[in-house]
Design a protein around this motif. Sequence first.
Motif, PDB file in Angstrom:
ATOM      1  N   LYS A 116      -2.978  35.753   3.684  1.00 17.55           N
ATOM      2  CA  LYS A 116      -3.392  35.547   5.069  1.00 17.55           C
ATOM      3  C   LYS A 116      -3.170  36.808   5.899  1.00 17.55           C
ATOM      4  O   LYS A 116      -3.996  37.142   6.756  1.00 17.55           O
ATOM      5  CB  LYS A 116      -2.666  34.351   5.675  1.00 17.55           C
ATOM      6  CG  LYS A 116      -3.167  33.019   5.099  1.00 17.55           C
ATOM      7  CD  LYS A 116      -2.604  31.832   5.826  1.00 17.55           C
ATOM      8  CE  LYS A 116      -1.239  31.484   5.324  1.00 17.55           C
ATOM      9  NZ  LYS A 116      -0.716  30.221   5.869  1.00 17.55           N
ATOM     10  N   ASP A 135     -11.995  36.952   5.738  1.00 18.20           N
ATOM     11  CA  ASP A 135     -12.161  35.492   5.745  1.00 18.20           C
ATOM     12  C   ASP A 135     -11.841  34.899   4.380  1.00 18.20           C
ATOM     13  O   ASP A 135     -11.172  33.869   4.279  1.00 18.20           O
ATOM     14  CB  ASP A 135     -13.590  35.111   6.144  1.00 18.20           C
ATOM     15  CG  ASP A 135     -13.847  35.228   7.633  1.00 18.20           C
ATOM     16  OD1 ASP A 135     -12.876  35.164   8.425  1.00 18.20           O
ATOM     17  OD2 ASP A 135     -15.026  35.368   8.007  1.00 18.20           O
ATOM     18  N   VAL A 136     -12.336  35.554   3.329  1.00 16.62           N
ATOM     19  CA  VAL A 136     -12.080  35.068   1.967  1.00 16.62           C
ATOM     20  C   VAL A 136     -10.582  35.101   1.674  1.00 16.62           C
ATOM     21  O   VAL A 136     -10.019  34.135   1.150  1.00 16.62           O
ATOM     22  CB  VAL A 136     -12.880  35.891   0.931  1.00 16.62           C
ATOM     23  CG1 VAL A 136     -12.441  35.562  -0.481  1.00 16.62           C
ATOM     24  CG2 VAL A 136     -14.374  35.645   1.094  1.00 16.62           C
ATOM     25  N   GLN A 137      -9.916  36.205   2.012  1.00 15.41           N
ATOM     26  CA  GLN A 137      -8.476  36.304   1.774  1.00 15.41           C
ATOM     27  C   GLN A 137      -7.722  35.232   2.549  1.00 15.41           C
ATOM     28  O   GLN A 137      -6.764  34.652   2.036  1.00 15.41           O
ATOM     29  CB  GLN A 137      -7.964  37.693   2.169  1.00 15.41           C
ATOM     30  CG  GLN A 137      -8.389  38.760   1.205  1.00 15.41           C
ATOM     31  CD  GLN A 137      -8.061  40.156   1.692  1.00 15.41           C
ATOM     32  OE1 GLN A 137      -8.267  40.476   2.862  1.00 15.41           O
ATOM     33  NE2 GLN A 137      -7.569  40.999   0.797  1.00 15.41           N
ATOM     34  N   ASN A 138      -8.146  34.957   3.759  1.00 15.25           N
ATOM     35  CA  ASN A 138      -7.511  33.925   4.567  1.00 15.25           C
ATOM     36  C   ASN A 138      -7.657  32.553   3.901  1.00 15.25           C
ATOM     37  O   ASN A 138      -6.702  31.774   3.841  1.00 15.25           O
ATOM     38  CB  ASN A 138      -8.106  33.925   5.972  1.00 15.25           C
ATOM     39  CG  ASN A 138      -7.307  33.096   6.931  1.00 15.25           C
ATOM     40  OD1 ASN A 138      -6.089  32.999   6.836  1.00 15.25           O
ATOM     41  ND2 ASN A 138      -7.989  32.470   7.875  1.00 15.25           N
ATOM     42  N   HIS A 139      -8.849  32.255   3.395  1.00 11.17           N
ATOM     43  CA  HIS A 139      -9.072  30.973   2.719  1.00 11.17           C
ATOM     44  C   HIS A 139      -8.223  30.869   1.451  1.00 11.17           C
ATOM     45  O   HIS A 139      -7.700  29.794   1.147  1.00 11.17           O
ATOM     46  CB  HIS A 139     -10.550  30.790   2.380  1.00 11.17           C
ATOM     47  CG  HIS A 139     -11.409  30.501   3.565  1.00 11.17           C
ATOM     48  ND1 HIS A 139     -11.084  29.574   4.533  1.00 11.17           N
ATOM     49  CD2 HIS A 139     -12.598  31.022   3.953  1.00 11.17           C
ATOM     50  CE1 HIS A 139     -12.030  29.537   5.446  1.00 11.17           C
ATOM     51  NE2 HIS A 139     -12.956  30.419   5.123  1.00 11.17           N
ATOM     52  N   ILE A 140      -8.094  31.969   0.735  1.00  7.79           N
ATOM     53  CA  ILE A 140      -7.252  31.970  -0.464  1.00  7.79           C
ATOM     54  C   ILE A 140      -5.804  31.678  -0.075  1.00  7.79           C
ATOM     55  O   ILE A 140      -5.117  30.889  -0.731  1.00  7.79           O
ATOM     56  CB  ILE A 140      -7.362  33.313  -1.223  1.00  7.79           C
ATOM     57  CG1 ILE A 140      -8.748  33.433  -1.857  1.00  7.79           C
ATOM     58  CG2 ILE A 140      -6.257  33.457  -2.272  1.00  7.79           C
ATOM     59  CD1 ILE A 140      -9.064  34.808  -2.411  1.00  7.79           C
ATOM     60  N   HIS A 184      -4.720  29.999   2.521  1.00  6.73           N
ATOM     61  CA  HIS A 184      -4.593  28.592   2.891  1.00  6.73           C
ATOM     62  C   HIS A 184      -4.590  27.711   1.650  1.00  6.73           C
ATOM     63  O   HIS A 184      -3.859  26.722   1.580  1.00  6.73           O
ATOM     64  CB  HIS A 184      -5.715  28.171   3.840  1.00  6.73           C
ATOM     65  CG  HIS A 184      -5.502  28.615   5.239  1.00  6.73           C
ATOM     66  ND1 HIS A 184      -4.487  28.125   6.038  1.00  6.73           N
ATOM     67  CD2 HIS A 184      -6.161  29.523   6.004  1.00  6.73           C
ATOM     68  CE1 HIS A 184      -4.539  28.703   7.226  1.00  6.73           C
ATOM     69  NE2 HIS A 184      -5.543  29.577   7.226  1.00  6.73           N
ATOM     70  N   ALA A 185      -5.421  28.053   0.660  1.00  7.38           N
ATOM     71  CA  ALA A 185      -5.464  27.265  -0.573  1.00  7.38           C
ATOM     72  C   ALA A 185      -4.128  27.332  -1.303  1.00  7.38           C
ATOM     73  O   ALA A 185      -3.648  26.329  -1.830  1.00  7.38           O
ATOM     74  CB  ALA A 185      -6.593  27.779  -1.474  1.00  7.38           C
TER      75      ALA A 185
END
Length: 60
Positions: free
Chosen positions: A11, A48-53, A55-56
């Motif tokens: 994040k 955005d992709v790193q942030n989603h990772i 959160h996952a």
Amino acid sequence: MAHDNNGLGDKLKGAVNKAKGEVKDQAGNATDNAKMQAEGKADKLKGDVQNHIGHAKDHR
């Protein structure tokens, strides 16, 4: 085995890339530099992709 599986690192990287991308995007827009704008948009998407990772990882 202790692993740091929380998503904080991802994040943080995401936030940095999004901020860097926003600066490039705005600078490219101000100077009419399409290449810089495209790089900025790519950096924001990467963030955005790193942030989603991140959160996952938090929800495992």
